[in-house]
Design a protein around this motif. Sequence first.
Motif, mmCIF file in Angstrom:
data_model
loop_
_atom_site.group_PDB
_atom_site.id
_atom_site.type_symbol
_atom_site.label_atom_id
_atom_site.label_comp_id
_atom_site.label_asym_id
_atom_site.label_seq_id
_atom_site.Cartn_x
_atom_site.Cartn_y
_atom_site.Cartn_z
ATOM 1 N N ARG A 116 0.824 -1.212 0.000
ATOM 2 C CA ARG A 116 0.000 0.000 0.000
ATOM 3 C C ARG A 116 0.857 1.260 0.000
ATOM 4 O O ARG A 116 0.515 2.240 -0.661
ATOM 5 N N ALA A 117 1.976 1.250 0.711
ATOM 6 C CA ALA A 117 2.893 2.399 0.706
ATOM 7 C C ALA A 117 3.435 2.635 -0.701
ATOM 8 O O ALA A 117 3.543 3.782 -1.153
ATOM 9 N N LYS A 118 3.761 1.555 -1.397
ATOM 10 C CA LYS A 118 4.290 1.669 -2.766
ATOM 11 C C LYS A 118 3.232 2.248 -3.710
ATOM 12 O O LYS A 118 3.501 3.193 -4.453
ATOM 13 N N LEU A 119 2.019 1.692 -3.670
ATOM 14 C CA LEU A 119 0.963 2.143 -4.587
ATOM 15 C C LEU A 119 0.505 3.567 -4.289
ATOM 16 O O LEU A 119 0.176 4.310 -5.207
ATOM 17 N N MET A 120 0.482 3.955 -3.024
ATOM 18 C CA MET A 120 0.002 5.300 -2.700
ATOM 19 C C MET A 120 1.024 6.367 -3.080
ATOM 20 O O MET A 120 0.679 7.534 -3.213
ATOM 21 N N ALA A 121 2.271 5.973 -3.294
ATOM 22 C CA ALA A 121 3.315 6.919 -3.676
ATOM 23 C C ALA A 121 3.355 7.157 -5.185
ATOM 24 O O ALA A 121 4.131 7.971 -5.656
ATOM 25 N N ILE A 122 2.510 6.452 -5.919
ATOM 26 C CA ILE A 122 2.510 6.541 -7.378
ATOM 27 C C ILE A 122 1.216 7.203 -7.842
ATOM 28 O O ILE A 122 0.126 6.796 -7.444
ATOM 29 N N ASP A 123 1.345 8.233 -8.670
ATOM 30 C CA ASP A 123 0.168 8.843 -9.281
ATOM 31 C C ASP A 123 -0.491 7.844 -10.224
ATOM 32 O O ASP A 123 0.193 6.976 -10.797
ATOM 33 N N TYR A 124 -1.784 8.006 -10.443
ATOM 34 C CA TYR A 124 -2.526 7.114 -11.327
ATOM 35 C C TYR A 124 -1.838 6.974 -12.684
ATOM 36 O O TYR A 124 -1.667 5.867 -13.187
ATOM 37 N N ALA A 125 -1.413 8.075 -13.267
ATOM 38 C CA ALA A 125 -0.809 8.048 -14.606
ATOM 39 C C ALA A 125 0.450 7.186 -14.655
ATOM 40 O O ALA A 125 0.794 6.657 -15.719
ATOM 41 N N GLN A 126 1.113 7.005 -13.522
ATOM 42 C CA GLN A 126 2.359 6.240 -13.478
ATOM 43 C C GLN A 126 2.160 4.778 -13.083
ATOM 44 O O GLN A 126 3.111 3.996 -13.069
ATOM 45 N N LEU A 127 0.935 4.401 -12.733
ATOM 46 C CA LEU A 127 0.655 3.019 -12.336
ATOM 47 C C LEU A 127 0.836 2.069 -13.509
ATOM 48 O O LEU A 127 0.637 2.450 -14.672
ATOM 49 N N ALA A 128 1.162 0.838 -13.209
ATOM 50 C CA ALA A 128 1.168 -0.213 -14.226
ATOM 51 C C ALA A 128 -0.262 -0.375 -14.734
ATOM 52 O O ALA A 128 -1.230 -0.135 -13.997
ATOM 53 N N ASP A 129 -0.407 -0.790 -15.987
ATOM 54 C CA ASP A 129 -1.736 -0.887 -16.583
ATOM 55 C C ASP A 129 -2.653 -1.829 -15.794
ATOM 56 O O ASP A 129 -3.847 -1.570 -15.682
ATOM 57 N N GLU A 130 -2.120 -2.919 -15.221
ATOM 58 C CA GLU A 130 -2.966 -3.841 -14.459
ATOM 59 C C GLU A 130 -3.540 -3.160 -13.217
ATOM 60 O O GLU A 130 -4.668 -3.450 -12.815
ATOM 61 N N GLU A 131 -2.799 -2.248 -12.616
ATOM 62 C CA GLU A 131 -3.309 -1.491 -11.470
ATOM 63 C C GLU A 131 -4.327 -0.445 -11.928
ATOM 64 O O GLU A 131 -5.348 -0.229 -11.282
#
Length: 151
Positions: A116-131
Amino acid sequence: MKIRHILSEQPGTAPGATRPLTVQQLATISDAALDQAYGYGRSQPGNTFGWQANVMSAAYAKKMIDAGVTDIERIADAIHKGWNVTAQKFVKDPDQFADTAALRQAGKLDAKLQQRAKLMAIDYAQLADEEKEKDRVVARALLQALRGDQT
């Protein structure tokens, strides 16, 4: 409960008009959409991370949709931002959630904190497509529920 069943219980409106659904009803729709798409299982209303993340994501999405936004990517971005609010609370103090003790007992708390710490540090635009697709699944379900759009 299937999304169609949840929607069939709601008052009908003309296509494009916002339906009067509460954030809690939208959280239930979000939960059902994620379960249908990914088999996560259903969360129950209460103070669990999953339910609270659904509520916050639904609140952010509802604000966008009520403002007339129909672009799935913009709504999905709002959903990620709503999820982030709950993730930040979890990372700061996981014990405020009712399901943390079970994660700790199962030896899964550290992994959840890291994820959760990793995912919350990433903006939506930078997420992997599966996320991103997880947020899109919710965005499509909530847009359909609120506006009847079939996008």
